[in-house]
Design an enzyme around this catalytic site. Structure first.
Site, mmCIF file in Angstrom:
data_model
loop_
_atom_site.group_PDB
_atom_site.id
_atom_site.type_symbol
_atom_site.label_atom_id
_atom_site.label_comp_id
_atom_site.label_asym_id
_atom_site.label_seq_id
_atom_site.Cartn_x
_atom_site.Cartn_y
_atom_site.Cartn_z
ATOM 1 N N LYS A 72 9.822 -5.370 -5.803
ATOM 2 C CA LYS A 72 10.192 -4.284 -6.717
ATOM 3 C C LYS A 72 11.160 -4.771 -7.807
ATOM 4 C CE LYS A 72 7.811 -0.893 -4.867
ATOM 5 N NZ LYS A 72 8.295 0.097 -3.916
ATOM 6 N N ARG A 84 5.903 -2.526 4.204
ATOM 7 C CA ARG A 84 4.738 -2.623 3.297
ATOM 8 C C ARG A 84 5.023 -3.750 2.319
ATOM 9 N NH1 ARG A 84 2.974 -0.784 -1.698
ATOM 10 N NH2 ARG A 84 0.785 -0.083 -1.790
#
Length: 513
Positions: free
Chosen positions: A453, A488
């Site tokens: 991210k 994830r």
């Protein structure tokens, strides 16, 4: 957790326990209200708790059908306990049971409710047999409003709650640590001598009972009863999109997608999460038809992959049509980044599909989630927990039981760098905040997705997403040590190793506590 919150649960410190209304003998279905008028019980909606058990045939199917029949009979289920697989009690030479408890409302009188539940048992194949013996379904009224009932056919509160951990555990799940509902306080007071339900649960062994061989929390997925507490489960990311932030365009061909699936499985993925619509910041929404055109060829190809046997697949979508079609093609889990907010039909659809549902926190949608108004928090962990509980509650009211829900705090979605760090370090506080409203929701598996991210790039000065894998491992480690159950990730191999180390650390800590 219970040892930390138990001092908050001394209801006697807040005043007298609510008074029970006795209906001993049950000669009529009437009681006196506070204004001395006569009110017919079955003309009023009463809050009830009903236990479910099954150990014959397809146990999960029996539960699903029983809940469906209860709904058709005028019992509105509002909350579900967790699902437990337990060793049989009393008569021990029989298969393992599935047990849970549901809470809801009904206008049926207590004996009418009893007859209704007995008819459901009969319709699902239960016959008179050995007491406490095998049965397709067992439905018991634990509580009926604030009434004490003592008749030839019905005793409420149920007289054996106190000796049955397999009933008490899911019953406790229906409560929150800060419940002040008058009826719920009355339910606590039935065991007043022991200080209420929470103290009774602690006296029986509390949370330590769940860790013993004879009782485990499970989540039904595919043909499995998944015990997510034993180890971390790794979810590998497969993007079929041209514009995803990390690997957009790499897996648009069926051949490339299949090759990546095989690679992630070989590296230790337990779940493959397939997305055909980008949810990166500022991503434009595509139609369900376009999403399915990318998805269906890959789902068809997966059915021909030997390596996929026994593995779980999830669909990353917020469209109900896509969820429905994907499940019809063999997908096991629906992973909705909107938690049901972007497609008003998805909760009802997932309820009918009877598959696990990942509820994620996000404010706005991918196009607006990083706007100023959607990045405004006073206490990010508390507000994320509150919103997650609200979404879980909506899911339950739509018919998705708590035992099919996974929660995701939404790292990177409507969060800035500081918010993401606060969440990674604050997972215990998120669980605790949710527990104040629902203990079942606080026990749900937590999924985190910090992989590659932007906030990791900001911290480490890595503009290229693929260079953020070491930072991802650090973020994943923090989350797992804080109580996350599923990660994830894009890089399955390295994060699988990190998760194994975290599991070993947690096991070592537990053994030496």
């Amino acid at each position: 957790m219970f040892n930390q919150i138990l001092p908050m649960l001394k209801y006697g410190q807040k005043g007298p326990f609510p008074k029970w209304t006795s209906l001993k003998g049950m000669r009529s279905l009437f009681f006196h209200s506070s204004v001395d008028s006569i009110v017919e019980v079955n003309s009023l909606e009463q809050e009830v708790a009903i236990a479910l058990g099954s150990n014959v045939g397809d146990r999960m199917h029996n539960f699903n059908e029983a809940l469906n029949m209860m709904k058709k009979s005028g019992i509105c289920v509002t909350r579900h306990g967790c699902l437990y697989e337990t060793k049989p009690a009393y008569v021990t030479d029989q298969p393992l049971f599935l047990n849970s408890v549901v809470r809801g409302f009904t206008k049926l009188g207590p004996h009418e409710l009893l007859r209704t539940l007995k008819q459901i048992e009969k319709d699902l194949g239960r016959t008179d047999g050995i007491r406490y013996g095998p049965r397709p379904i067992d439905l018991d009224i634990l509580f009926y409003g604030k009434f004490k009932i003592d008749s030839e056919t019905l005793i409420v509160p149920h007289e054996r709650i106190w000796e049955r951990p397999f009933v008490l555990a899911p019953l406790i799940d229906l409560l929150g640590t800060s419940n002040d509902n008058d009826t719920l306080m009355a339910w606590h007071s039935f065991s007043r001598k022991t200080g209420g339900l929470f103290e009774l649960w602690e006296r029986l062994g509390g949370e330590s009972l769940i860790e013993k061989e004879g009782m485990r929390r499970v989540l039904p997925v595919g043909n499995l009863l998944w015990d997510w507490s034993k180890r971390t489960h790794v979810m590998g990311v497969l993007n079929l999109t041209p514009d995803s932030f990390s690997d957009g365009g790499k897996y648009q061909s069926v051949e490339a997608a299949v090759s990546q699936i095989k690679k992630m499985i070989s590296e230790g993925a337990d779940i493959i999460d397939i997305g055909a619509q980008s949810t990166r910041p500022l991503a434009q929404r595509i139609s369900p038809e376009e999403e399915l055109s990318r998805l269906i060829p890959v789902l068809d190809a997966i059915q021909e992959i030997p390596e996929a046997e026994g593995k779980l697949f999830s669909i990353d979508t917020f469209h109900s049509e896509v969820a429905s079609e994907a499940v019809s093609k063999g997908v096991h889990i629906v992973n909705d980044v909107s938690g049901g907010k972007l497609d008003t039909n998805i909760l009802e659809v997932v309820s009918k599909l009877r598959v696990p549902y990942v509820v994620m926190h996000m404010q706005g949608d991918p196009l607006t989630m990083q706007s100023k108004e959607n990045l405004c928090y006073n206490n990010v962990c508390k507000e994320v927990a509150s919103e997650l509980y609200s979404r879980v509650n909506d899911a339950e009211l739509s018919g998705i039981p708590a035992w099919r829900i996974i929660i995701d705090p939404g790292i990177g979605f409507s969060k800035n760098c500081e918010d993401n760090l606060e969440i990674l370090m604050g997972l215990p506080s998120i669980r605790g905040e949710i527990a104040s409203k629902s203990l079942a929701a606080s026990h749900m598996p937590i999924l985190i997705g910090p992989s590659r991210k932007k906030f990791l790039g900001q911290i480490c000065d890595r503009q290229n997403a693929i260079e953020r894998d070491p930072a991802t491992i650090a973020a994943v480690t923090s989350g797992l040590l804080g109580g996350a159950n599923i990660i994830r990730v894009h890089n399955v191999k390295d994060n699988s190793d990190a998760s194994r180390v975290c599991d070993a650390l947690l096991k070592h800590k537990k053994c030496h506590a």
